[in-house]
Design an enzyme around this catalytic site. Structure first.
Site, PDB file in Angstrom:
ATOM      1  N   LYS A  68       0.822  -1.210   0.000  1.00 49.76           N
ATOM      2  CA  LYS A  68       0.000   0.000   0.000  1.00 49.76           C
ATOM      3  C   LYS A  68       0.864   1.271   0.000  1.00 49.76           C
ATOM      4  O   LYS A  68       2.080   1.197   0.237  1.00 49.76           O
ATOM      5  CB  LYS A  68      -0.933  -0.036   1.220  1.00 49.76           C
ATOM      6  CG  LYS A  68      -1.943  -1.195   1.181  1.00 49.76           C
ATOM      7  CD  LYS A  68      -2.904  -1.114   2.357  1.00 49.76           C
ATOM      8  CE  LYS A  68      -3.941  -2.210   2.317  1.00 49.76           C
ATOM      9  NZ  LYS A  68      -4.936  -2.079   3.415  1.00 49.76           N
ATOM     10  N   TYR A  90     -12.210  -2.123  -3.572  1.00 51.49           N
ATOM     11  CA  TYR A  90     -12.739  -2.277  -2.212  1.00 51.49           C
ATOM     12  C   TYR A  90     -14.268  -2.173  -2.173  1.00 51.49           C
ATOM     13  O   TYR A  90     -14.840  -1.830  -1.129  1.00 51.49           O
ATOM     14  CB  TYR A  90     -12.101  -1.236  -1.282  1.00 51.49           C
ATOM     15  CG  TYR A  90     -10.722  -1.631  -0.787  1.00 51.49           C
ATOM     16  CD1 TYR A  90     -10.555  -2.752   0.023  1.00 51.49           C
ATOM     17  CD2 TYR A  90      -9.595  -0.889  -1.110  1.00 51.49           C
ATOM     18  CE1 TYR A  90      -9.303  -3.125   0.493  1.00 51.49           C
ATOM     19  CE2 TYR A  90      -8.331  -1.253  -0.643  1.00 51.49           C
ATOM     20  CZ  TYR A  90      -8.199  -2.377   0.168  1.00 51.49           C
ATOM     21  OH  TYR A  90      -6.959  -2.745   0.632  1.00 51.49           O
ATOM     22  N   PHE A 113     -15.472   3.373   7.142  1.00 54.88           N
ATOM     23  CA  PHE A 113     -14.114   3.800   6.787  1.00 54.88           C
ATOM     24  C   PHE A 113     -13.849   3.804   5.275  1.00 54.88           C
ATOM     25  O   PHE A 113     -12.741   4.099   4.834  1.00 54.88           O
ATOM     26  CB  PHE A 113     -13.072   2.910   7.484  1.00 54.88           C
ATOM     27  CG  PHE A 113     -13.228   1.426   7.198  1.00 54.88           C
ATOM     28  CD1 PHE A 113     -12.738   0.865   6.029  1.00 54.88           C
ATOM     29  CD2 PHE A 113     -13.843   0.595   8.118  1.00 54.88           C
ATOM     30  CE1 PHE A 113     -12.865  -0.490   5.762  1.00 54.88           C
ATOM     31  CE2 PHE A 113     -13.991  -0.770   7.865  1.00 54.88           C
ATOM     32  CZ  PHE A 113     -13.499  -1.305   6.674  1.00 54.88           C
ATOM     33  N   ARG A 168      -1.393 -14.305   4.088  1.00 57.42           N
ATOM     34  CA  ARG A 168      -2.106 -13.673   5.222  1.00 57.42           C
ATOM     35  C   ARG A 168      -1.297 -13.843   6.517  1.00 57.42           C
ATOM     36  O   ARG A 168      -1.221 -12.919   7.332  1.00 57.42           O
ATOM     37  CB  ARG A 168      -3.507 -14.280   5.376  1.00 57.42           C
ATOM     38  CG  ARG A 168      -4.423 -14.098   4.177  1.00 57.42           C
ATOM     39  CD  ARG A 168      -5.075 -12.756   4.055  1.00 57.42           C
ATOM     40  NE  ARG A 168      -5.848 -12.382   5.197  1.00 57.42           N
ATOM     41  CZ  ARG A 168      -6.555 -11.239   5.262  1.00 57.42           C
ATOM     42  NH1 ARG A 168      -6.552 -10.389   4.239  1.00 57.42           N
ATOM     43  NH2 ARG A 168      -7.224 -10.916   6.334  1.00 57.42           N
ATOM     44  N   THR A 217      -4.990  -7.305  10.655  1.00 60.12           N
ATOM     45  CA  THR A 217      -5.361  -6.026  10.012  1.00 60.12           C
ATOM     46  C   THR A 217      -4.877  -4.826  10.823  1.00 60.12           C
ATOM     47  O   THR A 217      -4.341  -3.861  10.263  1.00 60.12           O
ATOM     48  CB  THR A 217      -6.898  -5.951   9.854  1.00 60.12           C
ATOM     49  OG1 THR A 217      -7.349  -7.129   9.177  1.00 60.12           O
ATOM     50  CG2 THR A 217      -7.326  -4.724   9.075  1.00 60.12           C
ATOM     51  N   ARG A 228       2.968  -6.387   8.960  1.00 64.37           N
ATOM     52  CA  ARG A 228       2.248  -5.271   9.572  1.00 64.37           C
ATOM     53  C   ARG A 228       2.848  -4.880  10.919  1.00 64.37           C
ATOM     54  O   ARG A 228       2.897  -3.690  11.251  1.00 64.37           O
ATOM     55  CB  ARG A 228       0.760  -5.608   9.675  1.00 64.37           C
ATOM     56  CG  ARG A 228       0.056  -5.442   8.317  1.00 64.37           C
ATOM     57  CD  ARG A 228      -1.310  -6.038   8.307  1.00 64.37           C
ATOM     58  NE  ARG A 228      -2.107  -5.598   7.154  1.00 64.37           N
ATOM     59  CZ  ARG A 228      -3.241  -6.180   6.782  1.00 64.37           C
ATOM     60  NH1 ARG A 228      -3.711  -7.214   7.460  1.00 64.37           N
ATOM     61  NH2 ARG A 228      -3.912  -5.743   5.737  1.00 64.37           N
ATOM     62  N   ASN A 287      -1.960   0.256   6.725  1.00 66.47           N
ATOM     63  CA  ASN A 287      -1.432  -0.997   7.278  1.00 66.47           C
ATOM     64  C   ASN A 287      -0.572  -1.801   6.312  1.00 66.47           C
ATOM     65  O   ASN A 287      -0.531  -3.024   6.350  1.00 66.47           O
ATOM     66  CB  ASN A 287      -2.561  -1.835   7.896  1.00 66.47           C
ATOM     67  CG  ASN A 287      -3.607  -2.242   6.880  1.00 66.47           C
ATOM     68  OD1 ASN A 287      -3.493  -1.932   5.705  1.00 66.47           O
ATOM     69  ND2 ASN A 287      -4.620  -2.965   7.334  1.00 66.47           N
ATOM     70  N   HIS A 307      -2.015  -5.459   1.457  1.00 62.20           N
ATOM     71  CA  HIS A 307      -3.301  -6.137   1.263  1.00 62.20           C
ATOM     72  C   HIS A 307      -2.998  -7.552   0.791  1.00 62.20           C
ATOM     73  O   HIS A 307      -2.032  -7.776   0.066  1.00 62.20           O
ATOM     74  CB  HIS A 307      -4.131  -5.423   0.176  1.00 62.20           C
ATOM     75  CG  HIS A 307      -5.283  -6.258  -0.296  1.00 62.20           C
ATOM     76  ND1 HIS A 307      -6.477  -6.298   0.382  1.00 62.20           N
ATOM     77  CD2 HIS A 307      -5.399  -7.143  -1.339  1.00 62.20           C
ATOM     78  CE1 HIS A 307      -7.286  -7.159  -0.226  1.00 62.20           C
ATOM     79  NE2 HIS A 307      -6.644  -7.676  -1.271  1.00 62.20           N
ATOM     80  N   GLU A 314      -9.457 -10.663  -7.671  1.00 59.15           N
ATOM     81  CA  GLU A 314      -8.446  -9.607  -7.537  1.00 59.15           C
ATOM     82  C   GLU A 314      -7.314  -9.777  -8.556  1.00 59.15           C
ATOM     83  O   GLU A 314      -6.785  -8.785  -9.061  1.00 59.15           O
ATOM     84  CB  GLU A 314      -7.910  -9.600  -6.109  1.00 59.15           C
ATOM     85  CG  GLU A 314      -8.983  -9.141  -5.115  1.00 59.15           C
ATOM     86  CD  GLU A 314      -8.565  -9.205  -3.652  1.00 59.15           C
ATOM     87  OE1 GLU A 314      -9.409  -8.900  -2.792  1.00 59.15           O
ATOM     88  OE2 GLU A 314      -7.396  -9.552  -3.365  1.00 59.15           O
TER      89      GLU A 314
HETATM   90  P1  IDP Z   1      -7.582  -7.032   5.596  1.00 56.60           P
HETATM   91  O1  IDP Z   1      -6.863  -5.980   4.780  1.00 56.60           O
HETATM   92  O2  IDP Z   1      -6.729  -7.521   6.741  1.00 56.60           O
HETATM   93  O3  IDP Z   1      -8.154  -8.141   4.749  1.00 56.60           O
HETATM   94  P2  IDP Z   1     -10.312  -5.973   5.834  1.00 56.60           P
HETATM   95  O4  IDP Z   1     -11.198  -6.170   7.019  1.00 56.60           O
HETATM   96  O5  IDP Z   1     -10.653  -6.705   4.567  1.00 56.60           O
HETATM   97  O6  IDP Z   1      -8.814  -6.301   6.310  1.00 56.60           O
HETATM   98  O7  IDP Z   1     -10.282  -4.416   5.549  1.00 56.60           O
HETATM   99  C1  IDP Z   1      -9.709  -3.887   4.368  1.00 56.60           C
HETATM  100  C2  IDP Z   1      -8.912  -2.672   4.700  1.00 56.60           C
HETATM  101  O8  IDP Z   1      -9.779  -1.647   5.172  1.00 56.60           O
HETATM  102  C3  IDP Z   1      -7.890  -2.865   5.826  1.00 56.60           C
HETATM  103  O9  IDP Z   1      -6.681  -3.414   5.388  1.00 56.60           O
HETATM  104  C4  IDP Z   1      -7.711  -1.457   6.341  1.00 56.60           C
HETATM  105  O10 IDP Z   1      -6.809  -0.744   5.502  1.00 56.60           O
HETATM  106  C5  IDP Z   1      -9.112  -0.887   6.183  1.00 56.60           C
HETATM  107  N1  IDP Z   1      -9.856  -1.033   7.448  1.00 56.60           N
HETATM  108  C6  IDP Z   1     -10.434  -2.136   7.952  1.00 56.60           C
HETATM  109  N2  IDP Z   1     -11.034  -1.889   9.115  1.00 56.60           N
HETATM  110  C7  IDP Z   1     -10.842  -0.580   9.361  1.00 56.60           C
HETATM  111  C8  IDP Z   1     -11.234   0.278  10.446  1.00 56.60           C
HETATM  112  O11 IDP Z   1     -11.895  -0.125  11.385  1.00 56.60           O
HETATM  113  N3  IDP Z   1     -10.830   1.566  10.323  1.00 56.60           N
HETATM  114  C9  IDP Z   1     -10.091   2.030   9.269  1.00 56.60           C
HETATM  115  N4  IDP Z   1      -9.705   1.246   8.250  1.00 56.60           N
HETATM  116  C10 IDP Z   1     -10.066  -0.038   8.299  1.00 56.60           C
END
Ligand code: IDP
Length: 142
Positions: free
Chosen positions: A11, A51, A59, A87, A93, A104, A114, A117, A128
């Protein structure tokens, strides 16, 4: 064990930190092979589309803004159980909850910035990969 393919995306925060190579080393250390890669600066439409599953989440707008804030590095990883292996290598996350030694834990700033992805299921991986790559751009390495 099944040989799988998955999408990894470095990212904008991690690209800005100049740690693409360090993150690639983590993949190589666990036996994941990079079989396609490209750097691109996502448009708003691309980030929204990628997304789309999160469109109703609070968010979403901030996520799209962040994902278009600078270039990303996208790669197809291939290897045994590649989806889970990627993963595991990424960590949770929220970097505050990510296990020590994960990408991370070592490179992410916050739950939104973070670092990486990774596809979270075979269905997501298929969608994807097709989002970013033509089949002819992927080079199986055996
Ligand atoms: P992942 O990237 O670990 O699969 P997901 O739940 O699919 O996590 O969420 C996608 C992305 O959305 C996360 O990587 C993060 O950048 C963002 N995200 C997820 N939850 C939050 C939150 O509670 N606040 C802000 N950003 C979030």
């Amino acid at each position: 064990m099944a040989i799988e393919r998955t999408i990894s995306m470095i990212k904008p925060d991690a690209v800005a930190k100049n740690v693409i190579g360090e993150i690639y080393a983590r993949f190589e250390k666990v036996g994941l092979k990079i079989v396609a890669a490209k750097m691109l600066h996502l448009t708003k439409e691309q980030a929204e589309g990628f997304y789309a599953v999160h469109a109703e989440r609070p968010f979403y707008a901030d996520l799209v803004k962040f994902m278009t804030s600078g270039p990303v590095m996208v790669q197809v990883l291939e290897g045994e159980n590649a989806i889970a292996a990627n993963r595991d290598t990424m960590g949770a996350t929220n970097p505050a909850e990510a296990a020590a030694g994960t990408i991370r834990a070592d490179f992410a700033e916050s739950i939104d910035a973070n670092a990486v992805h990774g596809s979270d299921s075979p269905e997501a991986a298929k969608t994807e990969i097709a989002f970013f790559f033509e089949e002819g751009e992927i080079c199986p390495r055996g």
